[in-house]
Every structure is written in structure tokens, then in C-alpha cells.
Design a protein around this motif. Structure first.
Motif, PDB file in Angstrom:
ATOM      1  N   THR A 206       0.909  -1.397  -0.067  1.00 27.94           N
ATOM      2  CA  THR A 206      -0.049  -0.029  -0.009  1.00 27.94           C
ATOM      3  C   THR A 206       0.952   1.269  -0.062  1.00 27.94           C
ATOM      4  O   THR A 206       2.147   1.042   0.065  1.00 27.94           O
ATOM      5  CB  THR A 206      -0.658   0.037   1.005  1.00 27.94           C
ATOM      6  OG1 THR A 206      -0.182   0.626   2.114  1.00 27.94           O
ATOM      7  CG2 THR A 206      -1.550  -1.223   1.471  1.00 27.94           C
ATOM      8  N   GLU A 207       0.382   2.510  -0.016  1.00 25.36           N
ATOM      9  CA  GLU A 207       0.888   3.465   0.112  1.00 25.36           C
ATOM     10  C   GLU A 207       1.662   3.639   1.631  1.00 25.36           C
ATOM     11  O   GLU A 207       2.607   4.618   1.611  1.00 25.36           O
ATOM     12  CB  GLU A 207       0.025   4.958  -0.079  1.00 25.36           C
ATOM     13  CG  GLU A 207      -0.945   5.208   1.037  1.00 25.36           C
ATOM     14  CD  GLU A 207      -2.378   4.381   1.017  1.00 25.36           C
ATOM     15  OE1 GLU A 207      -2.001   2.996   0.534  1.00 25.36           O
ATOM     16  OE2 GLU A 207      -3.294   4.793   1.483  1.00 25.36           O
ATOM     17  N   ARG A 208       1.369   2.839   2.482  1.00 20.72           N
ATOM     18  CA  ARG A 208       1.919   2.881   3.785  1.00 20.72           C
ATOM     19  C   ARG A 208       3.112   1.778   4.051  1.00 20.72           C
ATOM     20  O   ARG A 208       3.741   1.834   4.855  1.00 20.72           O
ATOM     21  CB  ARG A 208       0.962   2.799   4.866  1.00 20.72           C
ATOM     22  CG  ARG A 208       0.160   3.842   4.782  1.00 20.72           C
ATOM     23  CD  ARG A 208      -0.956   3.706   6.151  1.00 20.72           C
ATOM     24  NE  ARG A 208      -2.242   4.109   5.701  1.00 20.72           N
ATOM     25  CZ  ARG A 208      -2.917   5.349   5.321  1.00 20.72           C
ATOM     26  NH1 ARG A 208      -2.116   6.351   5.614  1.00 20.72           N
ATOM     27  NH2 ARG A 208      -3.975   5.288   5.094  1.00 20.72           N
TER      28      ARG A 208
ATOM     29  N   ASP B 249      -4.157  -0.942   6.360  1.00 21.65           N
ATOM     30  CA  ASP B 249      -4.703   0.639   6.299  1.00 21.65           C
ATOM     31  C   ASP B 249      -4.290   1.078   4.855  1.00 21.65           C
ATOM     32  O   ASP B 249      -3.156   1.350   4.584  1.00 21.65           O
ATOM     33  CB  ASP B 249      -3.990   1.192   7.304  1.00 21.65           C
ATOM     34  CG  ASP B 249      -4.793   2.495   7.531  1.00 21.65           C
ATOM     35  OD1 ASP B 249      -5.913   2.882   6.742  1.00 21.65           O
ATOM     36  OD2 ASP B 249      -3.932   3.432   8.318  1.00 21.65           O
ATOM     37  N   THR B 250      -5.286   1.292   4.045  1.00 20.17           N
ATOM     38  CA  THR B 250      -5.123   2.085   2.643  1.00 20.17           C
ATOM     39  C   THR B 250      -6.332   2.799   2.338  1.00 20.17           C
ATOM     40  O   THR B 250      -7.429   2.397   2.655  1.00 20.17           O
ATOM     41  CB  THR B 250      -4.661   0.757   1.560  1.00 20.17           C
ATOM     42  OG1 THR B 250      -4.636   1.399   0.454  1.00 20.17           O
ATOM     43  CG2 THR B 250      -5.888  -0.036   1.455  1.00 20.17           C
ATOM     44  N   SER B 251      -6.009   3.982   1.477  1.00 20.01           N
ATOM     45  CA  SER B 251      -7.123   4.561   1.090  1.00 20.01           C
ATOM     46  C   SER B 251      -7.116   4.409  -0.559  1.00 20.01           C
ATOM     47  O   SER B 251      -7.979   5.007  -1.139  1.00 20.01           O
ATOM     48  CB  SER B 251      -6.956   6.165   1.368  1.00 20.01           C
ATOM     49  OG  SER B 251      -5.797   6.509   1.070  1.00 20.01           O
ATOM     50  N   LEU B 252      -6.164   3.467  -0.992  1.00 20.65           N
ATOM     51  CA  LEU B 252      -6.012   3.338  -2.358  1.00 20.65           C
ATOM     52  C   LEU B 252      -7.304   2.462  -2.855  1.00 20.65           C
ATOM     53  O   LEU B 252      -7.665   1.474  -2.215  1.00 20.65           O
ATOM     54  CB  LEU B 252      -4.583   2.655  -2.916  1.00 20.65           C
ATOM     55  CG  LEU B 252      -3.585   3.451  -2.427  1.00 20.65           C
ATOM     56  CD1 LEU B 252      -2.335   2.899  -2.759  1.00 20.65           C
ATOM     57  CD2 LEU B 252      -3.710   4.942  -3.138  1.00 20.65           C
ATOM     58  N   GLY B 253      -7.942   2.613  -3.922  1.00 24.42           N
ATOM     59  CA  GLY B 253      -9.071   1.964  -4.263  1.00 24.42           C
ATOM     60  C   GLY B 253      -9.044   0.755  -5.450  1.00 24.42           C
ATOM     61  O   GLY B 253      -9.852  -0.046  -5.611  1.00 24.42           O
TER      62      GLY B 253
ATOM     63  N   ALA C 248      -3.538   3.743  -7.160  1.00 25.11           N
ATOM     64  CA  ALA C 248      -4.722   4.987  -6.939  1.00 25.11           C
ATOM     65  C   ALA C 248      -5.764   4.933  -8.080  1.00 25.11           C
ATOM     66  O   ALA C 248      -6.836   5.361  -7.972  1.00 25.11           O
ATOM     67  CB  ALA C 248      -3.914   6.237  -7.058  1.00 25.11           C
TER      68      ALA C 248
END
Ligand SMILES: Nc1nc2c(c(=O)[nH]1)N[C@H]1C(S)=C(S)[C@@H](COP(=O)(O)O)O[C@H]1N2
Ligand SMILES: [Mo]
Length: 196
Positions: A51-53, A101-105, A171
Motif C-alpha cells: 500500500t501507500e504505507r 490500512d489503505t485509502s487506495l481503491g 490509486a
């Protein structure tokens, strides 16, 4: 009152309420692989979500410890065969993403050997996809994806990546292997989303 009799051998007719348009039922299980069969053992196998994290990696035992489920589902291949009522055993992707934990879809699914396929994250959640280890009562054979494959039965079967090793969160949606070669970005068999 209407009554009806099943045809010869009790086979379901195509175009019943479980067979999407343009599909023909099979009893055997065809092998559909774009390249050589990778040899991966459970000891070698890990599953990684990036993920982005950062990255989260689970071992074979750690994935199993999340909770193994039995599911019976139908699978539909874009080459027009469908196999109804397959019994699978695996771990829901909901269990893995609960620890991420990610906000990427968007997901790019990666397999040993380089195969990729794209699926929006929302379509992998909600009890709709699994990391599967067994089918019809036996561990997956190498040609069907041993030791683990993705199972996303509500989309055409090319989205169910064999020898699955991880998911890369993105993203924006991006085509995978078959999507880059003309297959649909989404692949809903009920809408016949076969090609671009
Ligand atoms: N890694 C990988 N996964 C893959 C494929 C592939 O070539 N490589 N083929 C896809 C296609 S097109 C289909 S129809 C199904 C076939 O799975 P099966 O061989 O177990 O029937 O796997 C999908 N997953
Ligand atoms: Mo396929």
C-alpha cells in the motif's frame, strides 16, 4: 399447475438462472494457463499486500490462522465454459484487508510467473473473494494454481489468479495481463463484459 421434467441425466440446461449468457456447462475442469506452471510449495509461499504505507506479508500458516471457510460457488470462463457448484476452501480477502490500512481503491493482483490481473478493491471485499487452497475436496493441483490462488467467482475466471502471491494497491485502475491483451477491465459474466 405447471410441472416440468429435467432433461437427460438431470443436467441443467444452459441459460438457466445460474448460467450467464453465452456460457456452456462443463463437468470436467479445464486448465487455462498463459505460460508454464510455477512450482511453489506452502513453505516457500507468502502473501503480500503493498500500500501507500508499506507492505504487509503473511506466511502460509498466518493466512490460515485468519480463518478458513468453505464456499460453494460457480465459475465462468470468458472462453464460454462454466462449472457450477464447485466446493472451495480458503480465506476471505476481508480477513487480510482487515489488517491493512489503505485509502487506495484499485488492486493489481500478482502471481508467481508474472501473471497479473486488476480488480477494484470494493469487488474483492464483502465476502466475494478468497485466497483458495483447496477445490472439490483436494488441495489445488499445480496446474490449477497450487498452493494458493485467488477466487473471485462473480467475475470471469481470468480474474482468479493462480499461484497468487500478492496485491499491489493502486490509486487508479490499470490493466493486468489479459486486460492489456483485449479482455475487459471489469469482467462481469452476467453483463458479458468479455472484451474491450
Ligand atoms: N497465474 C495465472 N492465473 C490465471 C491464469 C494464468 O494463465 N496464470 N489464467 C486465468 C484464466 S484465463 C482462467 S479461465 C483461469 C483458469 O483456471 P483453471 O486453469 O484452474 O481452470 O485461471 C486464470 N488465472
Ligand atoms: Mo479464461
Amino acid at each position: 399447475m405447471a410441472s416440468f421434467t429435467r432433461g437427460f441425466g438431470g443436467r441443467r440446461r444452459p441459460q438457466d438462472d445460474r448460467t450467464p449468457p453465452g456460457q456452456t456447462l462443463v463437468e470436467d475442469w479445464p486448465v487455462m494457463s498463459a505460460g508454464a506452471t510455477p512450482q511453489v510449495t506452502p513453505e516457500d509461499w507468502t502473501f503480500t499486500i503493498s500500500t501507500e504505507r508499506g507492505q504487509r506479508t503473511w506466511s502460509w500458516d498466518e493466512v490460515h490462522a485468519l480463518g478458513v471457510e468453505d464456499v460453494t460457488v460457480d465459475v465462468h470462463c470468458v472462453t464460454h465454459w462454466s462449472k457450477l457448484g464447485m466446493a472451495w476452501r480458503g480465506v476471505s480477502l476481508d480477513k487480510l484487508f482487515a489488517e491493512v490500512d489503505t485509502s487506495l481503491g484499485y488492486c493489481m493482483v500478482h502471481s508467481s510467473g508474472g501473471y497479473t490481473t486488476n480488480v477494484p478493491l470494493a469487488e474483492l471485499l464483502g465476502g466475494r473473494s478468497w485466497i483458495a487452497f483447496e477445490a472439490d475436496g483436494a488441495p489445488l493441483t499445480p496446474e490449477h494454481g497450487a498452493p494458493a490462488r485467488l477466487l473471485v467467482p462473480h467475475l470471469y475466471f481470468w480474474k482468479s489468479a493462480k499461484w497468487v502471491r500478492g496485491i499491489e494497491m493502486l490509486a487508479a485502475d490499470r490493466p493486468g495481463f489479459w486486460e492489456d491483451n483485449g479482455y475487459n477491465m471489469h469482467g462481469d459474466p452476467w453483463k458479458e463484459e468479455r472484451y474491450w
